[in-house]
Scaffold this motif. Structure first.
Motif, mmCIF file in Angstrom:
data_model
loop_
_atom_site.group_PDB
_atom_site.id
_atom_site.type_symbol
_atom_site.label_atom_id
_atom_site.label_comp_id
_atom_site.label_asym_id
_atom_site.label_seq_id
_atom_site.Cartn_x
_atom_site.Cartn_y
_atom_site.Cartn_z
ATOM 1 N N ALA A 255 19.911 88.163 -90.998
ATOM 2 C CA ALA A 255 19.588 88.076 -89.566
ATOM 3 C C ALA A 255 20.879 87.738 -88.825
ATOM 4 O O ALA A 255 21.459 86.673 -89.038
ATOM 5 N N LEU A 256 21.319 88.661 -87.980
ATOM 6 C CA LEU A 256 22.605 88.513 -87.290
ATOM 7 C C LEU A 256 22.360 87.981 -85.878
ATOM 8 O O LEU A 256 21.725 88.652 -85.051
ATOM 9 N N PRO B 118 33.302 92.081 -81.147
ATOM 10 C CA PRO B 118 34.371 91.808 -82.131
ATOM 11 C C PRO B 118 33.790 91.703 -83.550
ATOM 12 O O PRO B 118 33.389 90.627 -83.982
ATOM 13 N N LEU B 119 33.741 92.816 -84.239
ATOM 14 C CA LEU B 119 33.129 92.835 -85.570
ATOM 15 C C LEU B 119 34.157 92.954 -86.694
ATOM 16 O O LEU B 119 33.797 92.969 -87.871
ATOM 17 N N TYR C 116 18.925 91.870 -85.780
ATOM 18 C CA TYR C 116 19.881 91.189 -84.903
ATOM 19 C C TYR C 116 19.203 90.829 -83.590
ATOM 20 O O TYR C 116 18.222 91.440 -83.184
ATOM 21 N N GLY C 117 19.740 89.770 -82.958
ATOM 22 C CA GLY C 117 19.179 89.304 -81.696
ATOM 23 C C GLY C 117 19.753 87.953 -81.329
ATOM 24 O O GLY C 117 20.623 87.419 -82.030
ATOM 25 N N LYS D 164 25.860 83.888 -75.136
ATOM 26 C CA LYS D 164 25.207 84.725 -74.108
ATOM 27 C C LYS D 164 26.108 85.907 -73.749
ATOM 28 O O LYS D 164 25.623 87.011 -73.482
ATOM 29 N N ASP D 165 27.427 85.650 -73.748
ATOM 30 C CA ASP D 165 28.373 86.738 -73.434
ATOM 31 C C ASP D 165 28.253 87.872 -74.457
ATOM 32 O O ASP D 165 28.262 89.053 -74.101
ATOM 33 N N ALA D 166 28.155 87.487 -75.723
ATOM 34 C CA ALA D 166 28.035 88.508 -76.783
ATOM 35 C C ALA D 166 26.734 89.279 -76.613
ATOM 36 O O ALA D 166 26.701 90.505 -76.769
#
Ligand SMILES: Cc1cc2nc3c(=O)[nH]c(=O)nc-3n(C[C@H](O)[C@H](O)[C@H](O)COP(=O)(O)O)c2cc1C
Length: 218
Positions: free
Chosen positions: A170-171, A189-190, A141-142, A176-178
């Protein structure tokens, strides 16, 4: 004369979900929980060991934070060690015992400066035979999904002779907020209506199917 009862079946093999971030704060536990729940939803029998028939696997969380290691400090090459009693340090024997318990591993890793966290490389380098031949899967993730970290980790896992699933989910943080929330370890929020990465659940399932096939191949 009655014959003795058959021996109980061996316990189902364990698959470890490895949390690859150890910083405080961190988002990794939330993402690992998302990956675990996605896998469990797609293959519910895997996580309910009591439900008949016996599930083929069980899932366990392996948090590197709970297995603190110094920088690699064993005098012998791990590939030369044939029995854990030959490790010099108790921390290595404990880590060896933990890794040996599992038949396969799902690495849930952030991307740090185009690579995966150093703590993961260190944890891998401590051992060799415990990893050798086992099955692996990588979820990164990134800001752009962490694909560079995943690619590098895949190569290193090849070095300890692990067999790694082709598909590497790849998440990508959607904004930018997240990314800011993630970096502060705040709630993403998942789940629910506004859940991010709903579309990525299928690819996580695909990668996990590949992992199961690798485990079955032995
Ligand atoms: C040292 C460091 C380097 C980072 N480098 C990258 C990067 O190369 N690419 C990226 O998308 N995000 C990068 N980030 C942002 C991370 O994706 C984000 O902070 C995420 O929350 C890290 O995961 P963690 O909270 O589980 O440690 C970096 C974060 C840190 C702490």
């Amino acid at each position: 004369m009655t014959s003795p009862p058959p021996p109980p079946p061996p316990p189902p093999p364990s698959i470890a979900i490895i949390l690859c971030s150890t910083r405080t704060p961190r988002i990794c536990p939330q993402i690992a929980a998302f990956v675990t729940s996605t896998i469990s939803t797609l293959t519910p029998s895997l996580t309910t060991p009591t439900s008949p028939p016996h599930p083929p696997y069980t899932l366990h969380t392996l948090d590197l934070l709970a297995h603190p290691l110094p920088f690699f400090d064993e005098p012998l090459l791990p590939s030369q060690i044939t029995h854990p009693s030959s490790y010099t340090h108790s921390h290595t024997r404990a880590w060896s015992q933990e890794v040996s318990r599992h038949a396969a591993y799902v690495f849930v890793t952030p991307q740090y400066n185009w690579g995966y966290p150093a703590v993961v490389k260190n944890a891998i380098d401590f051992l060799y035979h415990e990893w050798r031949g086992k099955a692996g899967m990588i979820v990164s993730y990134g800001g752009h999904g962490g694909g560079r970290a995943a690619g590098q980790l895949r190569e290193v896992l090849g070095g300890v002779r692990m067999r790694v699933a082709e598909t590497m989910p790849a998440l990508t943080f959607p904004s930018k907020d997240a990314m800011l929330l993630a970096s502060k370890g705040e709630e993403l929020p998942l789940s629910g209506e506004e859940a991010i990465w709903r579309d990525e659940r299928a690819v996580i399932g695909k990668a996990f199917e590949e992992l199961l096939a690798l485990v079955a191949e032995g």
